[in-house]
Design an enzyme around this catalytic site. Sequence first.
Site, PDB file in Angstrom:
ATOM      1  N   GLU A  16       0.872  -1.173   0.000  1.00  0.00           N
ATOM      2  CA  GLU A  16       0.000   0.000   0.000  1.00  0.00           C
ATOM      3  C   GLU A  16       0.907   1.220   0.000  1.00  0.00           C
ATOM      4  OE1 GLU A  16      -3.139  -0.215  -0.490  1.00  0.00           O
ATOM      5  OE2 GLU A  16      -3.319  -2.376  -0.156  1.00  0.00           O
TER       6      GLU A  16
ATOM      7  N   HIS B 159      -8.446  -2.113   1.418  1.00  0.00           N
ATOM      8  CA  HIS B 159      -7.254  -2.800   0.942  1.00  0.00           C
ATOM      9  C   HIS B 159      -6.234  -2.889   2.081  1.00  0.00           C
ATOM     10  CE1 HIS B 159      -7.787  -2.781  -3.579  1.00  0.00           C
ATOM     11  NE2 HIS B 159      -8.844  -2.130  -3.136  1.00  0.00           N
TER      12      HIS B 159
ATOM     13  N   ASP C 138      -4.502  -8.768   1.147  1.00  0.00           N
ATOM     14  CA  ASP C 138      -4.524  -8.909  -0.305  1.00  0.00           C
ATOM     15  C   ASP C 138      -3.528  -9.966  -0.776  1.00  0.00           C
ATOM     16  OD1 ASP C 138      -6.429  -6.980  -0.281  1.00  0.00           O
ATOM     17  OD2 ASP C 138      -5.279  -5.449  -1.339  1.00  0.00           O
TER      18      ASP C 138
END
Length: 239
Positions: free
Chosen positions: A9, A152, A157
């Site tokens: 991220e 997210h 993920d």
Amino acid sequence: MRQIVLDTETTGLNPRTGDRVIEIGCVEIFNRKLTGNNYHRYINPERDSDEAALAVHGLTTEFLSDKPKFHEIAEELRDFINGAEVIIHNAPFDLGFLNHEFQRLKLPDFVSYCSGVIDTLVHAKELHPGKRNSLDALCDRYGISNAHRKLHGALLDSELLADVYLAMTRGQNMLSMDVEVEAAVVGEMLDSVPLGEIIVLKANDEEETRHASVLLGLDKAAKGSCVWRAYAPLPAPDA
């Protein structure tokens, strides 16, 4: 083979304009089995996230303020992925950020420590042309639950992508795609044949010859010996 499924991220979309990595999640696969030996770090980027990025990952500047900076985790990340094949969804994005972070520290690019890179987005587009191939779409397609994914997160993920990758690359393991129908038919067959009275019908000469012709065609298509030769070697038919 050791493989690492990786996701990041970031504070935004472009490392060249100052955006930074704020989370890294890695899931280890060894010989196509999840090992549970995962790697996860939040990182203080020393800057705010863009509003659009914040809406995606929800990692605030306040939350990240006491987390280690990238230079503090670079060595352990390098050691964790060193020599492994790395699996990423939309690899250019994550690799662009990670290479940039390593360059800031005057280290070789991140990819130089990997034995190779698999981009599951590219693979999915080849398997499902014209279809949606986001991680959420692939989870739906392969029956992988992502109901707990509200925002997210790099580790979450990566875990989802690991399941998707294993499903996407396992191949078809039966001749019929209708599992329920096939199971019912097989069950009926087993119920109707008493144990010890199973009849085995061997192929006759004509069937053996036709089968050998099919294998020869597969050999030509593979430009070598097809995989079925290893299981049922048969002489090639006369030309």
